[in-house]
Design an enzyme around this catalytic site. Structure first.
Site, PDB file in Angstrom:
ATOM      1  N   ASP A 511       0.826  -1.206   0.000  1.00 61.52           N
ATOM      2  CA  ASP A 511       0.000   0.000   0.000  1.00 61.52           C
ATOM      3  C   ASP A 511       0.861   1.257   0.000  1.00 61.52           C
ATOM      4  O   ASP A 511       2.012   1.239   0.426  1.00 61.52           O
ATOM      5  CB  ASP A 511      -0.887   0.021   1.256  1.00 61.52           C
ATOM      6  CG  ASP A 511      -1.932  -1.079   1.205  1.00 61.52           C
ATOM      7  OD1 ASP A 511      -2.189  -1.568   0.096  1.00 61.52           O
ATOM      8  OD2 ASP A 511      -2.470  -1.443   2.275  1.00 61.52           O
ATOM      9  N   ASP A 513       0.929   3.633   1.934  1.00 63.12           N
ATOM     10  CA  ASP A 513       0.822   4.310   3.226  1.00 63.12           C
ATOM     11  C   ASP A 513       2.015   3.942   4.102  1.00 63.12           C
ATOM     12  O   ASP A 513       2.964   3.308   3.630  1.00 63.12           O
ATOM     13  CB  ASP A 513      -0.504   3.941   3.918  1.00 63.12           C
ATOM     14  CG  ASP A 513      -0.597   2.442   4.183  1.00 63.12           C
ATOM     15  OD1 ASP A 513       0.418   1.721   3.956  1.00 63.12           O
ATOM     16  OD2 ASP A 513      -1.657   1.971   4.606  1.00 63.12           O
ATOM     17  N   ASP A 515       2.384   1.812   6.622  1.00 64.99           N
ATOM     18  CA  ASP A 515       2.641   0.376   6.785  1.00 64.99           C
ATOM     19  C   ASP A 515       3.262  -0.212   5.531  1.00 64.99           C
ATOM     20  O   ASP A 515       4.169  -1.034   5.590  1.00 64.99           O
ATOM     21  CB  ASP A 515       1.338  -0.369   7.090  1.00 64.99           C
ATOM     22  CG  ASP A 515       0.857  -0.089   8.501  1.00 64.99           C
ATOM     23  OD1 ASP A 515       1.682   0.415   9.308  1.00 64.99           O
ATOM     24  OD2 ASP A 515      -0.336  -0.332   8.778  1.00 64.99           O
TER      25      ASP A 515
END
Ligand code: 1YM
Length: 646
Positions: A511, A513, A515
């Protein structure tokens, strides 16, 4: 030499010029052959070529100050305080030596005699290549009380060498503007790239002052000055400070040697730190030998031998103990090897490997002799180093046991590939790809969306292991990393074998993001530390999933950045819907294929290692255990981070 001679020889000069111009036309026709590329690398290379000439003058003992400036319009200026390029008529061509240097291909410091050319960027192709690839170039020479000037345009003489007046200084000043017709990608210089290279040159040539100034923005003048009296020792100190590691002995070991026939010198600085990584940077004639060579081999050979001899002599290794391996004695070592020699042979595809065998002997004799003496005279340092090497050796033994255990287990389970791997049909690494996907739901979409003929999917699960803080033995048995190792098939660490790699492209899909960026960093660190050739040979990629989907009249449009989104919004006008993707899991199989996995339409980032030292440093800081340097690094690099979604 008198200036009037130039007019006297004018006729001869014209006749010779034809040949001269033909030479430089070749450079403009095939610039890549002379500077490697016409991208940013080649652009920066022009500066190194000119600076190399100034460094040669410093090594000859006539110059101690080099000023490099980036002027408005990305014009480069290089000034040294040496003797000045000779202006006397060069007998063979009948034109001034300085004109020869700038207009004849391969003319390098062999006119005035004396000394040998030791530096030489892309192996001494020299000033004329820079001239050929510049929109214009001006050279000023200050010598014997006189100030001379000459201008060239695209390699051709624009004005003959002229006497401008009297001066009491000596030196050479070169100004040039890279030709945008040649450097079509960009003509903009990157300050940090020049800074790294010039700092490196200051380390490798102790005592030379190198100044770098950026005057492009009148409101923001940037300047750095480099001068290191410690030479390569200062280099080691700088690297270990920047990596923010704890050194395990205070003094940096520094050894030098000269070949019996005076044809070469070798210099090595080394210090151990508490990390598990080895950082070896080697240079031949100030050129970074990224593929190693005889100097590195000679060092490694001698280091292993000296350490084992010492360990046997003082009973650190008992009779039944196995010898320490090369990896054991280099764990946590930062070492700079710099050799200078008359006729360097650069080998291999990239010419980045030193081939001179006599250099291997010189380095290896030096280490055998001087390192053993050092260990005898510094028992406390020796103790610290052997504690470290023995710990490395035990960890390697533990890793071997862990590996055997894993092998036995998988033999029992009889399925050697990880259960969650959705393999592809093809067995040809030329065409196969593996997507490593974080999260089961994204893994599900990827499995449905892929082209199963050549795309394999491996979803990751389980506990994260920070490999920067782990030795090999901890990787074996790690539930998150082992499936990656088994799926790729090429082993890790000492056992790594690129020819066994099962997929030509390894694509990390996570992803956009925080994480996701954690898992990307973790996997990249893992590949870099334990399967380095994968990264070096360009097998590792980052998938680029879209950040937005815009829908208008049942048509979908994807945007991969804020800028693309804004552009699309402007193009679509009104009545569209916009969706921000928070994670891969929000895309269905078809969307994922269309945007991120279809080779015909996707974009991916290939991971490359530009600079081994910088990459090593970045991983040490990002994944290491010191918080302050990490904070600092992230703050400094935050401007480069896009799509950060906290
Ligand atoms: C800003 C770039 O090129 N400096 C420079 C170049 C030369 C000399 C001194 C030099 C060399 C020698 C004798 C010699 C060069 N000279 C030649 C050549 N700075 C910069 N500073 N006297 C002066 O090598 O014997 C090539 S480079 F060929 F003309 F001698």
């Amino acid at each position: 030499m008198e200036f009037s001679e130039i007019t006297q020889t004018q006729q001869k000069y014209d006749a010779n010029q034809i040949q001269v111009l033909e030479g430089l036309e070749a450079v403009r026709k095939r610039p890549g052959m002379y500077i490697g590329s016409t991208g940013p690398r080649g652009l920066h290379h022009l500066v190194y070529e000119i600076v190399d000439n100034a460094i040669d003058e410093a090594l000859a003992g006539f110059c101690d100050k080099i000023d490099v400036k980036i002027l408005p319009g990305d014009v480069i200026s290089v000034l040294d305080n040496g003797r000045g390029i000779p202006v006397g008529i060069q007998p063979k061509l009948g034109i001034p030596a300085v004109t020869v240097v700038y207009t004849v291909l391969h003319a390098g410091g062999k006119f005035g005699g004396g000394g040998y050319k030791v530096s030489g960027g892309l192996h001494g192709v020299g000033a004329s290549v820079v001239n050929a690839l510049s929109e214009w170039l001006e050279v000023e020479v200050f010598t014997e009380g006189k100030h001379y000037f000459q201008r060239f345009e695209r390699g051709k003489i624009a004005t003959p060498l002229e006497l401008r007046g009297e001066t009491d200084r000596t030196g050479t000043l070169v100004r040039f503007k890279p030709d945008a017709e040649i450097f079509q990608e960009t003509t903009v210089y990157d300050y940090e790239t020049l800074q790294t290279r010039l700092r490196e040159q200051a380390f490798l040539n102790a005592g030379i002052h190198i100044e770098l100034v950026d005057e492009r923005d009148p409101n923001n003048r940037i300047q750095n000055n480099y001068c290191y009296h410690g030479g390569v020792s200062s280099f080691v100190e700088f690297i270990n400070k920047k990596k923010a590691v704890e050194v395990i002995h205070p003094d940096i070991m520094h050894f030098t040697a000269v070949a019996p026939d005076d044809s070469a010198t070798a210099e090595i600085a080394m210090q151990y730190n508490d990390s598990y990584n080895e950082l070896m940077l080697s240079f031949a004639n100030n050129i970074h030998t990224t593929d190693g060579g005889t100097h590195e081999d000679g060092f490694k050979r001698a280091l292993t031998r000296v350490m084992n001899d010492y360990a046997r002599k003082y009973n650190i290794l008992k009779e039944n103990d196995k010898n320490l391996s090369g990896e054991d004695v280099r764990e946590g070592l930062t070492v700079i090897i710099s050799v200078k020699l008359k006729e360097a042979q650069f080998e291999g595809q990239t010419k980045a490997r030193l081939g001179n065998t006599e250099i291997g002997t010189l380095v290896s004799n030096m280490i055998s002799d001087k390192l053993s003496t050092y260990l005898e005279e510094n028992p406390a340092t020796a103790r610290a180093i052997f504690d470290k090497a023995l710990a490395a050796s035990r960890a390697r033994e533990a890793a071997r046991k862990a590996r055997d255990l894993v092998r036995r287990k998988s033999a029992l389970e009889s399925a050697s590939l990880p259960g969650k791997l959705a393999d592809c049909q093809s067995r040809n690494p030329e065409e196969t790809e593996i997507y490593i996907v974080e999260g089961d739901s994204a893994g599900g979409s990827a499995k449905c969306g892929r082209d199963r003929r050549f795309q394999a999917i491996l979803p990751l699960w389980g506990k994260m292991l920070n490999v920067e803080k782990a030795r090999l033995d901890k990787v074996y048995g790690n539930e998150k990393l082992m499936p990656v190792v088994t799926a790729l098939g090429c082993g890790i660490g000492e056992e790594f074998d690129l020819s066994k790699l099962r997929y030509g492209k390894i694509i990390i899909m996570a992803d956009a993001d925080v994480d996701g960026s954690h898992i990307r960093t973790l996997l990249l660190t893992f590949f870099f530390r334990f399967m380095k050739p994968l990264v070096e040979e360009g097998h590792v990629y980052l998938a680029q999933p879209p950040l937005f989907r815009l829908t208008k009249a049942k048509n979908h449009y994807y945007a991969f950045s804020d800028r693309e989104r804004d552009k699309l919004m402007a193009e679509l006008g009104s009545n569209y819907e916009i969706q921000r993707y928070k994670g891969l899991g929000e895309m269905d199989a078809e969307q994922l294929w269309e945007t991120t996995m279809n080779p015909a339409t996707r974009t991916m980032l290939r991971v490359e290692v530009e600079d081994a030292a910088a990459a090593d440093e970045a991983f040490t800081i990002l994944m290491g255990d010191k918080v302050e340097p990490r904070k600092e690094f992230i703050e400094q690099n935050a401007k480069y981070v896009q799509n950060l979604d906290i």
